[in-house]
Design a protein around this motif. Sequence first.
Motif, PDB file in Angstrom:
ATOM      1  N   ALA A 187       0.836  -1.201   0.000  1.00  0.00           N
ATOM      2  CA  ALA A 187       0.000   0.000   0.000  1.00  0.00           C
ATOM      3  C   ALA A 187       0.867   1.245   0.000  1.00  0.00           C
ATOM      4  O   ALA A 187       1.975   1.258   0.537  1.00  0.00           O
ATOM      5  CB  ALA A 187      -0.914   0.003   1.222  1.00  0.00           C
ATOM      6  N   TYR A 188       0.336   2.285  -0.622  1.00  0.00           N
ATOM      7  CA  TYR A 188       1.001   3.595  -0.618  1.00  0.00           C
ATOM      8  C   TYR A 188       0.249   4.527   0.325  1.00  0.00           C
ATOM      9  O   TYR A 188      -0.984   4.502   0.377  1.00  0.00           O
ATOM     10  CB  TYR A 188       1.017   4.189  -2.033  1.00  0.00           C
ATOM     11  N   THR A 216       6.177   1.355   5.950  1.00  0.00           N
ATOM     12  CA  THR A 216       7.441   2.007   5.642  1.00  0.00           C
ATOM     13  C   THR A 216       8.229   1.096   4.701  1.00  0.00           C
ATOM     14  O   THR A 216       7.862  -0.068   4.477  1.00  0.00           O
ATOM     15  CB  THR A 216       8.272   2.248   6.908  1.00  0.00           C
ATOM     16  N   ARG A 217       9.330   1.596   4.175  1.00  0.00           N
ATOM     17  CA  ARG A 217      10.169   0.773   3.288  1.00  0.00           C
ATOM     18  C   ARG A 217      10.687  -0.453   4.026  1.00  0.00           C
ATOM     19  O   ARG A 217      10.709  -1.558   3.477  1.00  0.00           O
ATOM     20  CB  ARG A 217      11.326   1.642   2.770  1.00  0.00           C
ATOM     21  N   ASP A 218      11.088  -0.292   5.280  1.00  0.00           N
ATOM     22  CA  ASP A 218      11.550  -1.437   6.076  1.00  0.00           C
ATOM     23  C   ASP A 218      10.416  -2.432   6.309  1.00  0.00           C
ATOM     24  O   ASP A 218      10.637  -3.653   6.292  1.00  0.00           O
ATOM     25  CB  ASP A 218      12.117  -0.970   7.411  1.00  0.00           C
ATOM     26  N   ASP A 219       9.213  -1.915   6.551  1.00  0.00           N
ATOM     27  CA  ASP A 219       8.051  -2.798   6.730  1.00  0.00           C
ATOM     28  C   ASP A 219       7.825  -3.650   5.487  1.00  0.00           C
ATOM     29  O   ASP A 219       7.509  -4.841   5.575  1.00  0.00           O
ATOM     30  CB  ASP A 219       6.785  -1.980   6.991  1.00  0.00           C
ATOM     31  N   LEU A 252      11.036  -5.504  -3.809  1.00  0.00           N
ATOM     32  CA  LEU A 252      10.222  -5.473  -2.593  1.00  0.00           C
ATOM     33  C   LEU A 252      10.946  -6.120  -1.412  1.00  0.00           C
ATOM     34  O   LEU A 252      10.748  -5.722  -0.266  1.00  0.00           O
ATOM     35  CB  LEU A 252       8.885  -6.180  -2.832  1.00  0.00           C
ATOM     36  N   LYS A 253      11.785  -7.083  -1.701  1.00  0.00           N
ATOM     37  CA  LYS A 253      12.558  -7.738  -0.639  1.00  0.00           C
ATOM     38  C   LYS A 253      13.751  -6.896  -0.194  1.00  0.00           C
ATOM     39  O   LYS A 253      14.400  -7.219   0.793  1.00  0.00           O
ATOM     40  CB  LYS A 253      13.063  -9.105  -1.122  1.00  0.00           C
ATOM     41  N   GLY A 254      14.072  -5.845  -0.958  1.00  0.00           N
ATOM     42  CA  GLY A 254      15.214  -5.010  -0.631  1.00  0.00           C
ATOM     43  C   GLY A 254      16.493  -5.462  -1.302  1.00  0.00           C
ATOM     44  O   GLY A 254      17.587  -5.017  -0.930  1.00  0.00           O
ATOM     45  N   GLU A 255      16.382  -6.328  -2.326  1.00  0.00           N
ATOM     46  CA  GLU A 255      17.560  -6.869  -2.995  1.00  0.00           C
ATOM     47  C   GLU A 255      17.868  -6.166  -4.320  1.00  0.00           C
ATOM     48  O   GLU A 255      18.824  -6.541  -5.005  1.00  0.00           O
ATOM     49  CB  GLU A 255      17.366  -8.371  -3.233  1.00  0.00           C
ATOM     50  N   ARG A 256      17.055  -5.183  -4.682  1.00  0.00           N
ATOM     51  CA  ARG A 256      17.294  -4.386  -5.891  1.00  0.00           C
ATOM     52  C   ARG A 256      17.137  -2.910  -5.542  1.00  0.00           C
ATOM     53  O   ARG A 256      16.395  -2.549  -4.626  1.00  0.00           O
ATOM     54  CB  ARG A 256      16.276  -4.721  -6.980  1.00  0.00           C
ATOM     55  N   ASN A 257      17.795  -2.068  -6.315  1.00  0.00           N
ATOM     56  CA  ASN A 257      17.677  -0.631  -6.118  1.00  0.00           C
ATOM     57  C   ASN A 257      17.124  -0.017  -7.405  1.00  0.00           C
ATOM     58  O   ASN A 257      17.871   0.455  -8.262  1.00  0.00           O
ATOM     59  CB  ASN A 257      19.029  -0.016  -5.768  1.00  0.00           C
ATOM     60  N   LEU A 258      15.814  -0.054  -7.557  1.00  0.00           N
ATOM     61  CA  LEU A 258      15.179   0.447  -8.766  1.00  0.00           C
ATOM     62  C   LEU A 258      14.770   1.909  -8.610  1.00  0.00           C
ATOM     63  O   LEU A 258      14.282   2.305  -7.557  1.00  0.00           O
ATOM     64  CB  LEU A 258      13.924  -0.375  -9.096  1.00  0.00           C
ATOM     65  N   PRO A 259      14.961   2.717  -9.652  1.00  0.00           N
ATOM     66  CA  PRO A 259      14.435   4.086  -9.627  1.00  0.00           C
ATOM     67  C   PRO A 259      12.961   4.082 -10.025  1.00  0.00           C
ATOM     68  O   PRO A 259      12.472   3.114 -10.621  1.00  0.00           O
ATOM     69  CB  PRO A 259      15.283   4.793 -10.693  1.00  0.00           C
ATOM     70  N   CYS A 260      12.256   5.135  -9.717  1.00  0.00           N
ATOM     71  CA  CYS A 260      10.859   5.248 -10.114  1.00  0.00           C
ATOM     72  C   CYS A 260      10.771   5.697 -11.576  1.00  0.00           C
ATOM     73  O   CYS A 260      11.408   6.670 -11.975  1.00  0.00           O
ATOM     74  CB  CYS A 260      10.135   6.255  -9.218  1.00  0.00           C
ATOM     75  N   THR A 261       9.998   4.981 -12.362  1.00  0.00           N
ATOM     76  CA  THR A 261       9.737   5.363 -13.754  1.00  0.00           C
ATOM     77  C   THR A 261       8.229   5.523 -13.930  1.00  0.00           C
ATOM     78  O   THR A 261       7.581   4.779 -14.666  1.00  0.00           O
ATOM     79  CB  THR A 261      10.282   4.310 -14.737  1.00  0.00           C
ATOM     80  N   ASP A 314      11.722  13.343  -2.967  1.00  0.00           N
ATOM     81  CA  ASP A 314      10.470  13.903  -2.471  1.00  0.00           C
ATOM     82  C   ASP A 314      10.035  13.096  -1.259  1.00  0.00           C
ATOM     83  O   ASP A 314       9.943  11.863  -1.333  1.00  0.00           O
ATOM     84  CB  ASP A 314       9.409  13.820  -3.583  1.00  0.00           C
ATOM     85  N   PRO A 315       9.793  13.738  -0.121  1.00  0.00           N
ATOM     86  CA  PRO A 315       9.429  12.984   1.086  1.00  0.00           C
ATOM     87  C   PRO A 315       8.181  12.140   0.930  1.00  0.00           C
ATOM     88  O   PRO A 315       8.010  11.136   1.615  1.00  0.00           O
ATOM     89  CB  PRO A 315       9.239  14.080   2.152  1.00  0.00           C
ATOM     90  N   ARG A 316       7.297  12.512   0.000  1.00  0.00           N
ATOM     91  CA  ARG A 316       6.096  11.710  -0.230  1.00  0.00           C
ATOM     92  C   ARG A 316       6.424  10.383  -0.906  1.00  0.00           C
ATOM     93  O   ARG A 316       5.608   9.455  -0.893  1.00  0.00           O
ATOM     94  CB  ARG A 316       5.103  12.502  -1.082  1.00  0.00           C
ATOM     95  N   CYS A 317       7.587  10.291  -1.499  1.00  0.00           N
ATOM     96  CA  CYS A 317       7.990   9.087  -2.229  1.00  0.00           C
ATOM     97  C   CYS A 317       8.855   8.139  -1.400  1.00  0.00           C
ATOM     98  O   CYS A 317       9.202   7.048  -1.861  1.00  0.00           O
ATOM     99  CB  CYS A 317       8.762   9.469  -3.495  1.00  0.00           C
ATOM    100  N   GLU A 318       9.237   8.546  -0.201  1.00  0.00           N
ATOM    101  CA  GLU A 318      10.246   7.818   0.567  1.00  0.00           C
ATOM    102  C   GLU A 318       9.889   6.358   0.809  1.00  0.00           C
ATOM    103  O   GLU A 318      10.740   5.483   0.797  1.00  0.00           O
ATOM    104  CB  GLU A 318      10.505   8.516   1.903  1.00  0.00           C
TER     105      GLU A 318
END
Length: 370
Positions: free
Chosen positions: A237-238, A251-254, A281-290, A334-338
């Motif tokens: 969820a966002y 949160t991202r950690d959640d 989602l598992k934290g094993e990739r660092n994808l940018p937002c597209t 952007d803090p809304r994207c964190e």
Amino acid sequence: MRFPISMTMGLAGYILRNKLNPPAPWQRNLVSKSGSSNPFRILHEKHRHGTKRTPHPMINKRFPLVLMLEPLHACNLTCTGCGRIREYETTISKRLSLEQCLGAVDECRAPIVSICGGEPFLYPQLAELTNELIKRNKHIYLCTNGMFLRKKLHEYTPNKQLYFNVHLDGLEKTHDLAVEREGVFKEAIEGIKLAKSKGFRVCTNTTVYKETDMKEIWELYEFLEQFDLDGHMIAPAYGYSAVNDREIFLTRDDIHEKFKDIDAMASRFKLNSTPVYLDFLKGERNLPCTAWGNPTYNVEGWKGPCYLITDAHYKTFEEFMTQTDWESYGHGNDPRCEHCMTHCGYEPSAALGIDSKPTDSFTMLRWMLR
């Protein structure tokens, strides 16, 4: 998302052509230097200390993959985590004309159209819209809460390009609590059963919240196996600003914790999410937002920057692509994207091969064939 092989090959060809020769009018950056359309912009640490930030790997190769088409925002439910019925409260009675819908489809040329909202089945010309999209050789995900499936199904004809995408956030008690009405789960299941018996393609869409028990999602997918569905979409969820109950969001950690065992689920059930996105989602990739990969068109126009955040509406798709300050958004900007890791911003990155590994091609092929 998982698609039939013929559709996957077509999408792969579309991506390759556009990566090699991205449409030039969409690559211009026309954001005013006097100020960004994003009032929340913050700067990376590298940028603060005078070091030029690494540019986005696809910032000058922008093109859409999935059009999020919202003919209306009216809905028969008031789901706890939905921002649409709150964000567009003042325009809830408006709807796009059929001509406006088809104009948006032709304008952005995305090969896949996700018809969402609101509840699309409340749109009087939905069947006609769907038929017109099939004529245009578009692949369609018709997103619904399932309450009108049984009543409206006779208006549609099974087609390999059409999927009914039914939202289910858990088993009966949990789902009915999330949508704030009893009986919704049962009605959605009856709709799914009827649609499958008539030869339609049906998948489900599940949103994971802070209180979601992933064991229950496993049990939900086990329950749905009896209907031989065509796949399951799942995403965190966002934190919509329009939703008052902020504690339901992750949160991202959640998210990393919730999805740490997603591989076991993916090996057992037909998850439509790509392996690369699940790694993210598992934290094993660092994808940018597209986010431009999944643009949104609704009663106000082209929604910028994304399906989830609204800083502007644009009259044309070209204005949306060129006047949105894309480098101001995403994690670290952007803090809304964190804490956003939703598929509308990151599945395009996975499909585009960003942060790829040598084994990705084999992994994706195995996933598609499975």
